[in-house]
Design a protein around this motif. Structure first.
Motif, short mmCIF file in Angstrom:
data_model
loop_
_atom_site.label_atom_id
_atom_site.label_comp_id
_atom_site.label_asym_id
_atom_site.label_seq_id
_atom_site.Cartn_x
_atom_site.Cartn_y
_atom_site.Cartn_z
N UNK A 255 42.81 37.39 -4.67
CA UNK A 255 42.01 36.50 -3.85
C UNK A 255 41.82 37.09 -2.45
N UNK A 256 40.86 36.53 -1.71
CA UNK A 256 40.59 36.96 -0.33
C UNK A 256 41.17 35.93 0.62
N UNK A 257 42.12 36.35 1.45
CA UNK A 257 42.77 35.43 2.38
C UNK A 257 41.94 35.29 3.65
N UNK A 258 41.69 34.04 4.06
CA UNK A 258 41.04 33.77 5.34
C UNK A 258 42.14 33.63 6.39
N UNK A 259 42.26 34.63 7.24
CA UNK A 259 43.30 34.61 8.27
C UNK A 259 42.86 33.77 9.45
N UNK A 260 43.24 32.51 9.45
CA UNK A 260 42.81 31.58 10.48
C UNK A 260 44.02 30.97 11.17
N UNK A 261 43.85 30.50 12.42
CA UNK A 261 44.92 29.68 13.02
C UNK A 261 45.14 28.44 12.15
N UNK A 262 46.26 27.78 12.33
CA UNK A 262 46.59 26.66 11.46
C UNK A 262 46.11 25.34 12.07
N UNK A 263 45.69 24.39 11.23
CA UNK A 263 45.08 23.15 11.73
C UNK A 263 46.10 22.18 12.32
N UNK A 264 46.78 22.63 13.36
CA UNK A 264 47.77 21.82 14.07
C UNK A 264 47.28 21.65 15.50
N UNK A 265 47.00 20.42 15.90
CA UNK A 265 46.39 20.16 17.19
C UNK A 265 44.88 20.25 17.10
N UNK A 266 44.14 19.61 18.01
CA UNK A 266 42.67 19.68 17.95
C UNK A 266 42.13 21.08 18.15
N UNK A 274 36.31 26.67 12.21
CA UNK A 274 35.32 27.67 12.62
C UNK A 274 35.52 28.99 11.88
N UNK A 275 36.78 29.38 11.66
CA UNK A 275 37.04 30.64 10.96
C UNK A 275 36.59 30.56 9.51
N UNK A 340 61.89 33.73 11.74
CA UNK A 340 61.25 34.84 11.04
C UNK A 340 59.78 34.87 11.45
N UNK A 341 59.24 36.05 11.66
CA UNK A 341 57.85 36.17 12.10
C UNK A 341 57.10 37.15 11.22
N UNK A 342 56.10 36.65 10.49
CA UNK A 342 55.19 37.50 9.74
C UNK A 342 53.93 37.67 10.59
N UNK A 348 46.23 35.45 13.41
CA UNK A 348 45.19 34.64 14.07
C UNK A 348 45.81 33.61 15.00
N UNK A 349 46.95 33.07 14.61
CA UNK A 349 47.63 32.08 15.46
C UNK A 349 48.15 32.74 16.74
N UNK A 350 48.66 33.94 16.63
CA UNK A 350 49.15 34.66 17.81
C UNK A 350 47.99 35.00 18.75
N UNK A 351 46.84 35.37 18.18
CA UNK A 351 45.66 35.65 19.01
C UNK A 351 45.21 34.40 19.76
N UNK A 352 45.24 33.25 19.08
CA UNK A 352 44.85 32.00 19.74
C UNK A 352 45.84 31.62 20.83
N UNK A 353 47.13 31.92 20.61
CA UNK A 353 48.14 31.67 21.64
C UNK A 353 47.85 32.50 22.89
N UNK A 354 47.53 33.78 22.69
CA UNK A 354 47.17 34.65 23.83
C UNK A 354 45.93 34.13 24.55
#
Length: 451
Positions: A255-266, A274-275, A340-342, A348-354
């Motif tokens: 399968x093709x994974x969509x690497x998106x931030x997670x739907x936590x918070x608005x 959007x991703x 643990x950090x993958x 994508x979540x780390x990019x959104x944090x930055x």
């Protein structure tokens, strides 16, 4: 050290800083995933194969559910099992036949433990033969204490579930629904992650507003309703601790994974939607207005936490997503501890944090993998944060030292995904702060004896 000193001492880098300590993993055992998965998959039965210690843990953690006849049980290993004097196959066959007769489930999950790992119990070898003999699907998941966090138990179960061959179902109804409801034509999309049914409906509806049809959820409400998974299908996760499931879907099912931030918070929910729209080549509409509407509804909570500081000790792998949301809400993050950090799955979540730190013009928090709790307590003593989000083991000792705490496990069981549930996160975060305000108000009042 106050907040201004902390900000002055932090080097305002453009990239996140990752440190790694060698601390112990003070967390629940991953077999605790049984608590929410047996309720999610309504026609399932979970058989935990372990020792008395596993049984005591389940009895204490889930004991309040025993009167409701829950769909889980304990297969207790005895000395004869460990010394290989008993026949594992016959014992498990006896238990599974009893479960089939009493509960008639559509699937049985065998949950391996530390002991089955140590004695090299061949559950994967026994399951297919026994499954064919009793005509009942058996799925083996090694959700043992060798994982980093208790939430990875769900990851193990879903990864095992993702490897099962597709069930024989008709695809006619799915095609008919797509045509009748005016969805945009796109490749099948499957979402994975165990969340309550109301939240499933909310996220599915948000995607429907964008013209996106969800082909199915992993796990589904019933085993027989599992989605059809084929090579080339798109998959996207809703929880940060499902990296093993994502890897299984990519490598085993192609399968093709969509690497998106997670739907936590608005903010996270908007970025997640959007991703998905971008990957499926659909123009998203109305998401910015929807996000602003939710932020306006949370104004009273945001006023209370703005400028307050929070410290994550690390427990359930939700830390990055929660920290990103609280940063956007106006809080200051001193440190994000995470067991643990993958970095690929949470990229994508780390990019959104930055991006959030840059927009808010605040320093990037330090992320510490496998934090040493003794060192963390020293840092908490120096920094004096307004709130510490921690595991249950450290909450009372920190409270005794005058530090506000919140159990991180509460975020695991609360409904925190999607636009409408963002307020639940702030409700949990502000509860200890509001409680202390009330206590201070009471202590400042003078009472007289009216007897």
């Amino acid at each position: 050290m106050n907040i201004k000193q902390f900000i002055n001492n932090v080097n305002l880098k453009e990239k996140l800083t990752f440190n790694c300590e060698t601390g112990n993993y003070h967390t629940f055992c991953p077999i605790s995933c049984v608590a929410w998965l047996y309720q999610k998959i309504e026609d399932s039965f979970f058989l935990v194969i372990g020792t008395k210690t596993c049984g005591y843990f389940l009895q204490n953690a889930l004991g309040v559910m025993i009167f409701a006849e829950p769909r889980y049980a304990m297969a207790e290993l005895e000395e004869g099992d460990i010394s290989a004097q008993l026949n594992d196959y016959e014992e498990l066959k006896r238990l599974c036949l009893q479960i089939k007769q009493d509960r008639n489930p559509s699937v049985i999950f065998w949950i391996g433990t530390c002991t089955t790992e140590i004695i090299k119990m061949d559950l994967e070898g026994i399951a297919p033969k026994l499954e064919a003999e009793i005509s009942l699907p058996i799925i083996v998941a090694r959700a043992n204490g060798l994982d980093y966090a208790f939430t990875q138990g769900e990851d193990t179960v879903l990864a095992a579930l993702a490897q099962r061959p597709n069930l024989k179902q008709s695809e006619y109804l799915q095609k008919q629904e797509i045509n009748n409801h005016g969805y945009v034509e796109h490749l099948p999309l499957i979402l994975f992650g165990s969340i309550p049914d109301p939240v499933v409906n909310q996220l599915t509806l948000e995607l429907k507003k964008q013209g996106i049809y969800v082909s199915g959820w992993l796990p589904s409400k019933r085993y027989m309703e599992l989605p059809q998974i084929y090579e080339g299908n798109y998959v996207c996760g809703v929880n940060p601790y499902l990296s093993r499931t994502a890897t299984t879907l990519m490598r085993r099912r192609k399968c093709k994974l969509i690497g998106a931030p997670f739907p936590i918070g608005p903010d996270g929910t908007r970025a997640w939607l959007e991703k998905i729209c971008t990957i499926l080549k659909i123009q998203p509409t109305g998401l910015k207005e929807r996000e602003n509407e939710i932020w306006n509804k949370m104004f009273n909570y945001i006023t209370l936490i703005k400028g307050k500081s929070v410290f994550f000790m690390g427990d359930n792998l939700l830390e990055i997503s929660l920290a990103r949301f609280l940063l956007r809400a106006g809080m200051i993050i001193f440190e994000i501890g995470i067991p643990y950090m993958d970095k690929r799955y949470q990229g994508a979540e780390l990019e959104l944090l930055q991006k959030t730190c840059k927009e808010k013009k605040v320093p990037l928090p330090i992320i510490i993998e496998k934090p040493d709790n003794y060192n963390q307590v020293d840092r908490i003593r120096d920094i004096k944060p307004d709130l510490v989000i921690t595991g249950m083991a450290h909450a009372n000792p920190l409270e005794a030292r005058g530090i506000n705490t919140k159990w991180s496990v509460e975020f695991t069981f609360a409904q925190i995904h999607g636009f409408t549930n963002a307020i639940e996160i702030l409700e949990l975060v502000t509860r200890p702060l509001r409680r202390n305000q009330k206590l201070q108000k009471i202590s400042s009042q003078q009472y007289t004896d009216r007897r």
